[in-house]
Design a protein around this motif. Structure first.
Motif, PDB file in Angstrom:
ATOM      1  N   CYS A 160       0.820  -1.212   0.000  1.00  0.00           N
ATOM      2  CA  CYS A 160       0.000   0.000   0.000  1.00  0.00           C
ATOM      3  C   CYS A 160       0.861   1.273   0.000  1.00  0.00           C
ATOM      4  O   CYS A 160       1.604   1.519   0.964  1.00  0.00           O
ATOM      5  CB  CYS A 160      -0.893  -0.005   1.238  1.00  0.00           C
ATOM      6  SG  CYS A 160      -1.878   1.504   1.328  1.00  0.00           S
ATOM      7  N   PRO A 161       0.767   2.110  -1.028  1.00  0.00           N
ATOM      8  CA  PRO A 161       1.594   3.321  -1.100  1.00  0.00           C
ATOM      9  C   PRO A 161       1.344   4.344   0.004  1.00  0.00           C
ATOM     10  O   PRO A 161       2.212   5.182   0.247  1.00  0.00           O
ATOM     11  CB  PRO A 161       1.243   3.898  -2.477  1.00  0.00           C
ATOM     12  CG  PRO A 161       0.829   2.717  -3.285  1.00  0.00           C
ATOM     13  CD  PRO A 161       0.089   1.850  -2.300  1.00  0.00           C
TER      14      PRO A 161
ATOM     15  N   ASN B 254      -1.117   2.229   4.699  1.00  0.00           N
ATOM     16  CA  ASN B 254      -2.275   1.956   5.553  1.00  0.00           C
ATOM     17  C   ASN B 254      -1.916   0.901   6.604  1.00  0.00           C
ATOM     18  O   ASN B 254      -1.235  -0.086   6.284  1.00  0.00           O
ATOM     19  CB  ASN B 254      -3.434   1.419   4.693  1.00  0.00           C
ATOM     20  CG  ASN B 254      -4.347   2.526   4.196  1.00  0.00           C
ATOM     21  OD1 ASN B 254      -4.336   3.632   4.724  1.00  0.00           O
ATOM     22  ND2 ASN B 254      -5.138   2.232   3.191  1.00  0.00           N
TER      23      ASN B 254
ATOM     24  N   ILE C  53      -2.826  -1.820   7.836  1.00  0.00           N
ATOM     25  CA  ILE C  53      -3.809  -2.853   7.508  1.00  0.00           C
ATOM     26  C   ILE C  53      -3.989  -3.909   8.612  1.00  0.00           C
ATOM     27  O   ILE C  53      -5.117  -4.147   9.054  1.00  0.00           O
ATOM     28  CB  ILE C  53      -3.462  -3.490   6.139  1.00  0.00           C
ATOM     29  CG1 ILE C  53      -3.549  -2.416   5.049  1.00  0.00           C
ATOM     30  CG2 ILE C  53      -4.384  -4.659   5.804  1.00  0.00           C
ATOM     31  CD1 ILE C  53      -2.858  -2.784   3.738  1.00  0.00           C
TER      32      ILE C  53
ATOM     33  N   ASN D 133      -4.702   7.613   5.382  1.00  0.00           N
ATOM     34  CA  ASN D 133      -5.362   7.782   4.085  1.00  0.00           C
ATOM     35  C   ASN D 133      -6.433   8.865   4.196  1.00  0.00           C
ATOM     36  O   ASN D 133      -7.407   8.713   4.947  1.00  0.00           O
ATOM     37  CB  ASN D 133      -6.009   6.446   3.663  1.00  0.00           C
ATOM     38  CG  ASN D 133      -6.494   6.468   2.218  1.00  0.00           C
ATOM     39  OD1 ASN D 133      -6.509   7.520   1.576  1.00  0.00           O
ATOM     40  ND2 ASN D 133      -6.890   5.318   1.716  1.00  0.00           N
TER      41      ASN D 133
ATOM     42  N   THR E  87     -10.210   5.062  -2.522  1.00  0.00           N
ATOM     43  CA  THR E  87      -9.353   3.884  -2.732  1.00  0.00           C
ATOM     44  C   THR E  87     -10.108   2.587  -2.418  1.00  0.00           C
ATOM     45  O   THR E  87      -9.931   1.582  -3.091  1.00  0.00           O
ATOM     46  CB  THR E  87      -8.080   3.958  -1.859  1.00  0.00           C
ATOM     47  OG1 THR E  87      -8.477   4.297  -0.529  1.00  0.00           O
ATOM     48  CG2 THR E  87      -7.126   5.013  -2.378  1.00  0.00           C
TER      49      THR E  87
ATOM     50  N   CYS F 244      -9.224   1.362  -5.948  1.00  0.00           N
ATOM     51  CA  CYS F 244      -7.797   1.030  -5.931  1.00  0.00           C
ATOM     52  C   CYS F 244      -7.619  -0.391  -6.478  1.00  0.00           C
ATOM     53  O   CYS F 244      -8.407  -1.276  -6.147  1.00  0.00           O
ATOM     54  CB  CYS F 244      -7.261   1.109  -4.499  1.00  0.00           C
ATOM     55  SG  CYS F 244      -5.480   0.870  -4.393  1.00  0.00           S
TER      56      CYS F 244
ATOM     57  N   ALA G  95      -5.682  -2.390  -5.483  1.00  0.00           N
ATOM     58  CA  ALA G  95      -5.300  -3.150  -4.287  1.00  0.00           C
ATOM     59  C   ALA G  95      -3.976  -3.899  -4.419  1.00  0.00           C
ATOM     60  O   ALA G  95      -3.931  -5.122  -4.276  1.00  0.00           O
ATOM     61  CB  ALA G  95      -6.430  -4.100  -3.893  1.00  0.00           C
ATOM     62  N   PRO G  96      -2.875  -3.171  -4.637  1.00  0.00           N
ATOM     63  CA  PRO G  96      -1.580  -3.841  -4.638  1.00  0.00           C
ATOM     64  C   PRO G  96      -1.257  -4.474  -3.281  1.00  0.00           C
ATOM     65  O   PRO G  96      -0.415  -5.369  -3.190  1.00  0.00           O
ATOM     66  CB  PRO G  96      -0.587  -2.728  -4.977  1.00  0.00           C
ATOM     67  CG  PRO G  96      -1.311  -1.442  -4.746  1.00  0.00           C
ATOM     68  CD  PRO G  96      -2.759  -1.733  -4.954  1.00  0.00           C
ATOM     69  N   CYS G  97      -1.966  -4.019  -2.222  1.00  0.00           N
ATOM     70  CA  CYS G  97      -1.805  -4.619  -0.891  1.00  0.00           C
ATOM     71  C   CYS G  97      -2.192  -6.096  -0.909  1.00  0.00           C
ATOM     72  O   CYS G  97      -1.571  -6.924  -0.241  1.00  0.00           O
ATOM     73  CB  CYS G  97      -2.694  -3.880   0.114  1.00  0.00           C
ATOM     74  SG  CYS G  97      -4.426  -3.782  -0.429  1.00  0.00           S
TER      75      CYS G  97
ATOM     76  N   ILE H 285      -8.742  -6.928   1.694  1.00  0.00           N
ATOM     77  CA  ILE H 285      -8.331  -5.670   2.330  1.00  0.00           C
ATOM     78  C   ILE H 285      -9.103  -4.468   1.785  1.00  0.00           C
ATOM     79  O   ILE H 285      -9.614  -3.633   2.530  1.00  0.00           O
ATOM     80  CB  ILE H 285      -6.809  -5.449   2.129  1.00  0.00           C
ATOM     81  CG1 ILE H 285      -6.019  -6.601   2.750  1.00  0.00           C
ATOM     82  CG2 ILE H 285      -6.375  -4.111   2.734  1.00  0.00           C
ATOM     83  CD1 ILE H 285      -4.543  -6.615   2.369  1.00  0.00           C
ATOM     84  N   LYS H 286      -9.184  -4.407   0.446  1.00  0.00           N
ATOM     85  CA  LYS H 286      -9.800  -3.220  -0.165  1.00  0.00           C
ATOM     86  C   LYS H 286     -11.257  -3.055   0.273  1.00  0.00           C
ATOM     87  O   LYS H 286     -11.697  -1.958   0.618  1.00  0.00           O
ATOM     88  CB  LYS H 286      -9.714  -3.372  -1.683  1.00  0.00           C
ATOM     89  CG  LYS H 286     -10.507  -2.365  -2.472  1.00  0.00           C
ATOM     90  CD  LYS H 286     -10.303  -2.632  -3.952  1.00  0.00           C
ATOM     91  CE  LYS H 286     -11.319  -1.935  -4.804  1.00  0.00           C
ATOM     92  NZ  LYS H 286     -11.094  -2.172  -6.227  1.00  0.00           N
TER      93      LYS H 286
ATOM     94  N   GLU I 153     -11.536  -1.862   3.780  1.00  0.00           N
ATOM     95  CA  GLU I 153     -11.264  -0.420   3.834  1.00  0.00           C
ATOM     96  C   GLU I 153     -12.534   0.372   3.471  1.00  0.00           C
ATOM     97  O   GLU I 153     -12.937   1.304   4.167  1.00  0.00           O
ATOM     98  CB  GLU I 153     -10.137  -0.089   2.843  1.00  0.00           C
ATOM     99  CG  GLU I 153      -9.780   1.380   2.815  1.00  0.00           C
ATOM    100  CD  GLU I 153      -8.624   1.671   1.867  1.00  0.00           C
ATOM    101  OE1 GLU I 153      -8.528   1.038   0.797  1.00  0.00           O
ATOM    102  OE2 GLU I 153      -7.818   2.547   2.195  1.00  0.00           O
TER     103      GLU I 153
ATOM    104  N   VAL J 276      -4.055   6.033  -5.249  1.00  0.00           N
ATOM    105  CA  VAL J 276      -3.366   5.885  -3.964  1.00  0.00           C
ATOM    106  C   VAL J 276      -1.969   6.523  -4.017  1.00  0.00           C
ATOM    107  O   VAL J 276      -1.498   7.094  -3.031  1.00  0.00           O
ATOM    108  CB  VAL J 276      -3.348   4.397  -3.518  1.00  0.00           C
ATOM    109  CG1 VAL J 276      -2.573   3.516  -4.485  1.00  0.00           C
ATOM    110  CG2 VAL J 276      -2.790   4.257  -2.112  1.00  0.00           C
TER     111      VAL J 276
HETATM  112  S1  SF4 Z   1      -6.814  -0.984  -1.448  1.00  0.00           S
HETATM  113 FE1  SF4 Z   1      -6.453   0.412   0.282  1.00  0.00          FE
HETATM  114  S2  SF4 Z   1      -4.974  -0.674   1.571  1.00  0.00           S
HETATM  115 FE2  SF4 Z   1      -4.897  -1.626  -0.479  1.00  0.00          FE
HETATM  116  S3  SF4 Z   1      -3.243  -0.538  -1.573  1.00  0.00           S
HETATM  117 FE3  SF4 Z   1      -5.170   0.478  -2.082  1.00  0.00          FE
HETATM  118  S4  SF4 Z   1      -5.307   2.143  -0.547  1.00  0.00           S
HETATM  119 FE4  SF4 Z   1      -3.783   0.712   0.218  1.00  0.00          FE
END
Ligand code: SF4
Ligand SMILES: Cc1cc2nc3c(=O)[nH]c(=O)nc-3n(C[C@H](O)[C@H](O)[C@H](O)COP(=O)(O)OP(=O)(O)OC[C@H]3O[C@@H](n4cnc5c(N)ncnc54)[C@H](O)[C@@H]3O)c2cc1C
Length: 498
Positions: free
Chosen positions: A67-68, A71, A73, A96, A102, A106, A108-110, A125-126, A129, A469
């Protein structure tokens, strides 16, 4: 941590999506947040692994992993599992500024770098969030935070996309007086005009802008810096200026017949569709309306996918999306191991809809458009393509070769070019005297200073077309840099030294 054995007992559950054939009849969001129970079950799947990769944003082989905005998490997963929603919201808001954006759009690279994802589907995760922040708004926990003291320093931010908004939010909270200039009739940048309503409803964007305004930020709309206001004026009137002007000059396809009517850039097409929706005008500009047309979208990326979903909703007769790259593999290749972003085939919302509507995936891979063919009245009637072979050398460099004995004519009355962006508008940069490097504003990440004293840059204009993000990350970081420039030191958070 979440439930100690949660990742072994519980399956991943995906966001609830509305039925594709129903949702294409309207422009409302296609997905919904989790119920409380589902959110708790998904939070319980977090392993709270010793070294979580999910919250550390970095580049691996040209793609973002983790996550850039850093976060927290695992912390909010645990709080969600325990039903401590308000505390989860507090943790989320620490890193954030806009999780409602996001959490919806997003990529979601997380999740690609979640430790559970080494062997099982990642923690959702996304959507956790999004569910936390939506709950926060529903329960009235998000209220205006009006700074108690003002510093007397003034800052102009040019551009109201996620980078400009995040910078404005941080600097306003630090007590500075912030004015955001925007050339469009609505604030939000690509959040407003670019990303379509079914991915991110525009009242979600407007709700945040209203809140920022209540907190003391001034928005000046319909005002193009460099034209309606000069660079000189801004430098004179403000203690500092931040350029967050995005990277919206489109890459063109200068091939035979490009001048025919009916060939448009993706941003013109998407902006027109959203404007039509928000202004409730009777019909969108006719030449930008897909109704009853064979639509071809050139460009295999996410912008092209948004055009697919938009054309379907406008009632296109047929839709095809062309990509020069081959179809991605179902599983990670050996060169794309965890925790790198998984480069695998997926059926995103637009492609699911197209498959249901037309009975097949509308993406055509390894294909190149060579010429447009006219209807004899300066309009486009068809286009001509050839197939490509892609090869990759040992350094990962990709090359394309046209295959002989291939060639196809595709009937079309509306062509949308979605092959990326070359950079920010040059004229405003010339007026400021700001230098560029490879079509991006030359301002080092971490410092964000340009060659002009007091003028900073952040977001896509500095980084190149990227992700929301990353724009939020850059907005937060440039705010730290500007605060330090104005005050000698800054208490605003930064993740750069981490
Ligand atoms: S989905 Fe949320 S936690 Fe995951 S990379 Fe994007 S901003 Fe970060
Ligand atoms: C169609 C599309 C869909 C996308 N979908 C996603 C997605 O789903 N998820 C994701 O993470 N990313 C997505 N992206 C990328 C993401 O939107 C961008 O990376 C992000 O918006 C960049 O933010 P920014 O603030 O730097 O610039 P922008 O959002 O581009 O905002 C720049 C703003 O500056 C204004 N401006 C420019 N020049 C001037 C001037 N001279 N005077 C006044 N105002 C000016 C512009 O009008 C604009 O409002 C998408 C991009 C596109 C094009």
């Amino acid at each position: 941590m979440g439930k100690a054995t949660g990742f072994m007992e519980l399956e991943r559950e995906n966001a609830v999506e509305r039925d594709p054939l129903t949702r294409i009849k309207d422009w409302k969001e296609y997905s919904a947040p989790f119920s409380d129970e589902k959110m708790q079950r998904q939070g319980a799947r977090c392993m709270d692994c010793g070294t979580p990769f999910c919250h550390i944003g970095m580049d691996i082989a040209g793609s973002t992993s983790g996550c850039p905005v850093y976060n927290l998490i695992p912390e909010w997963n645990d709080l969600v599992y325990k039903g401590k929603w308000k505390e989860a919201l507090e943790r989320l808001m620490k890193t954030n500024n806009f999780p409602e954006f996001t959490g919806r759009v997003c990529p979601a690279p997380c999740e690609g770098s979640c430790t559970v994802a080494i062997s099982d589907p990642a923690v959702a995760i996304k959507n956790i969030e999004r569910s936390i922040i939506d709950k926060g708004f529903e329960n009235g926990w998000i209220t205006p935070r009006i700074p108690e003291k003002r510093t007397g320093k003034t800052i102009a931010i040019v551009g109201s996309g996620p980078a400009g908004l995040a910078a404005a939010d941080q600097l306003n909270q630090a007590g500075h007086s912030v004015t955001v200039y925007e050339r469009s009739d609505r604030a939000g940048g690509l959040l407003m005009y670019g990303i379509p309503n079914m991915k991110l409803e525009k009242d979600v964007v407007q709700r945040r802008i209203d809140l920022l305004e209540e907190e003391g930020i001034t928005f000046i709309l319909n005002t193009e810096v460099g034209k309606d206001v000069t660079a000189e004026q801004l430098k004179e009137d403000y203690d500092s200026v931040i350029l967050c002007i995005g990277s919206q000059v489109p890459r063109d396809l200068p091939i035979q017949g490009r001048e025919y009517n009916g060939i448009h850039f993706a941003m013109d097409y998407l902006t027109n569709a959203t404007k039509h929706l928000l202004d409730k005008t009777k019909t969108p500009n006719d030449s930008l309306n897909a109704k009853g047309k064979d639509v071809i979208i050139i460009g295999g990326g996410d912008t092209g996918a948004d055009c697919v979903a938009t054309a379907i909703r406008q009632g296109a007769k047929s839709v095809n999306q062309f990509a020069i790259n081959p179809k991605l593999p179902i599983k990670r290749a050996s060169t794309n191991e965890w925790p790198a972003y998984p480069q695998v085939f997926s059926l995103e919302y637009a492609h699911k809809e197209a498959k249901e509507k037309f009975g097949e995936d509308v993406r055509q891979y390894s294909i190149q458009t060579k010429a447009f063919i006219t209807d004899g009245n300066d309009g486009v009637q068809a286009l001509y393509t050839v197939d490509l072979e892609t090869t990759q050398d040992e350094k990962g460099m990709i090359s394309y070769e046209e295959l002989s004995n291939t060639g196809e004519v595709w009937p079309t009355q509306l062509v949308i070019i979605a092959i990326g962006f070359v950079g920010p508008t040059q004229s405003i940069l010339d007026q400021f005297g700001v230098k560029t490097e490879r079509n991006r504003i030359d301002a080092e990440y971490g410092k964000f200073t340009t060659n002009v004293d007091g003028v900073f840059a952040a977001g896509d204009a500095r980084r190149g077309q990227s992700l929301i993000v990353w724009a939020i990350n850059e907005g937060r970081e440039v705010a730290h840099a500007v605060d330090e420039y104005l005050m000698g030191k800054s208490k605003l958070p930064t993740v750069i030294a981490m």
